[in-house]
Write an enzyme that holds these catalytic residues in place. Sequence first.
Site, PDB file in Angstrom:
ATOM      1  N   LYS A  47       1.048   3.086   1.189  1.00  0.00           N
ATOM      2  CA  LYS A  47       0.213   3.881   2.103  1.00  0.00           C
ATOM      3  C   LYS A  47       1.048   4.955   2.806  1.00  0.00           C
ATOM      4  O   LYS A  47       2.210   5.147   2.494  1.00  0.00           O
ATOM      5  CB  LYS A  47      -0.481   2.951   3.095  1.00  0.00           C
ATOM      6  CG  LYS A  47      -1.308   1.838   2.424  1.00  0.00           C
ATOM      7  CD  LYS A  47      -2.551   2.371   1.720  1.00  0.00           C
ATOM      8  CE  LYS A  47      -3.191   1.409   0.738  1.00  0.00           C
ATOM      9  NZ  LYS A  47      -3.717   0.192   1.250  1.00  0.00           N
TER      10      LYS A  47
HETATM   11  C1  LIG Z   1      -4.548  -0.949   0.906  1.00  0.00           C
HETATM   12  C2  LIG Z   1      -5.968  -1.093   1.217  1.00  0.00           C
HETATM   13  C3  LIG Z   1      -6.479  -2.233   1.842  1.00  0.00           C
HETATM   14  C4  LIG Z   1      -5.678  -3.485   2.069  1.00  0.00           C
HETATM   15  O1  LIG Z   1      -4.498  -3.316   2.714  1.00  0.00           O
HETATM   16  P1  LIG Z   1      -3.326  -4.415   2.553  1.00  0.00           P
HETATM   17  O2  LIG Z   1      -2.370  -4.011   3.621  1.00  0.00           O
HETATM   18  O3  LIG Z   1      -2.779  -4.240   1.167  1.00  0.00           O
HETATM   19  O4  LIG Z   1      -3.920  -5.746   2.773  1.00  0.00           O
HETATM   20  C5  LIG Z   1      -7.825  -2.241   2.174  1.00  0.00           C
HETATM   21  N1  LIG Z   1      -8.630  -1.206   1.913  1.00  0.00           N
HETATM   22  C6  LIG Z   1      -8.166  -0.101   1.293  1.00  0.00           C
HETATM   23  C7  LIG Z   1      -9.127   1.009   1.030  1.00  0.00           C
HETATM   24  C8  LIG Z   1      -6.841  -0.026   0.918  1.00  0.00           C
HETATM   25  O5  LIG Z   1      -6.408   1.064   0.271  1.00  0.00           O
END
Ligand SMILES: *Cc1c(COP(=O)(O)O)cnc(C)c1O
Length: 395
Positions: free
Chosen positions: A194
């Site tokens: 992210k």
């Molecule tokens: C990455 C992501 C999540 C989950 O995040 P984690 O930290 O991996 O649990 C949820 N929703 C979206 C749209 C994501 O891209």
Amino acid sequence: MTLALDGGPPVRIRPLPYARQSTNEEDLQAVVAALQSDWLTTGPRVDEFERELARALGNNHAVAVCNGTAALHCAAYAMGIGSGDEVLVPSMTFAASANCVAFLGGRPVFVDVDPDTLLIDPEKALQAVTPRTQAILAVDYAGQPCDYDRLSEIAGEHSLGLIADACHAPGATYRGRPVGSLADVSTFSFHPVKHFTSGEGGAVLTADEEKARRMKLFRNHGILTDHRKREQTGTWFYEMVDLGYNYRLTDLQCALGMSQLRRLPGWVHRRRQLADHYRSLLANLPAVRPLAAAVDRTHSYHLFPVRLDLACLRVDRGQVFAALRAEGIGVNVHYIPVHLHPYYRERFGTGPGLCPVAEQAYQELLSLPMFPLMSEDDADDVVTALDKVIRAYAR
Ligand SMILES: *Cc1c(COP(=O)(O)O)cnc(C)c1O
């Protein structure tokens, strides 16, 4: 030119990943300082990180948790989602967006997306409202905010909660307002893929102090007193007042997250530059179409998805994907529509035909490499490889 897949020389010798975190000496020092402090898990850095997140992402309260999925669980809990409640969720997302509803015994109701942006279509959400609908869960797919004014209007008219899965969109804005302030609760992820990272990590932002308080309970077993306060007051006493989880984020992770958060504005700027560069190069490749970016929003480009015009090609997306990987280009696919996963088919009776726009998009989607440390030359390689592969497979 012979494709690398067929034994020719690849466009890149050193493969380009589709995403990559960046850490620096300051990050390292921040984590080392936390490691040498009295607190490894819940210590002063949690409150500090929450204050900085609230300021940076534009809301009054932030609740830091151990990942984005836990943030979604907390958010759905804070919105009172429970057994039998329906929540409207776009199908074009990561499964966790819908799973948080199922965690609480609710039913995710899959809503189709807009063909140009792949964001939840507010009018289709409106059509899916029933007396059991409790909330709309919007996903800022790829980093572009949804149409929150229209979604808020629909939510207001039908007394629904509005949850934003903003995991793709920190640093983005909608009509001048920051993502993080556009829904009742907004969730973020700090996974390395992210915008900025704490290793694993996540947070929920809200303007509502009571919701923030309840989410802080929920992340800590539903227990009222935290360890630090208990130690300060010198007593053993605590009370479990609700059923909660251990969703805490550690001080070590908060140290990294805080250090990284300072670089978010520059990173978003860089992602937007790369997106502009891709768009200008792709204007010469009619078989590859970027998604639309609405003029009333600043997109923060977690992803740069494109759609292939399959009518121009002799092969399917899978073959283009394999050929690009062989050329050293780390493409990816976001996402398999959630309603097509076996769990949802078996448990909730979903299946093909439910969200035709998302299903069609899925056949055509490729996410091109997108991360701040990429250079313009890297993006040029991506488009060179796309051009090579598309020529080879032209109908
Ligand atoms: C990455 C992501 C999540 C989950 O995040 P984690 O930290 O991996 O649990 C949820 N929703 C979206 C749209 C994501 O891209």
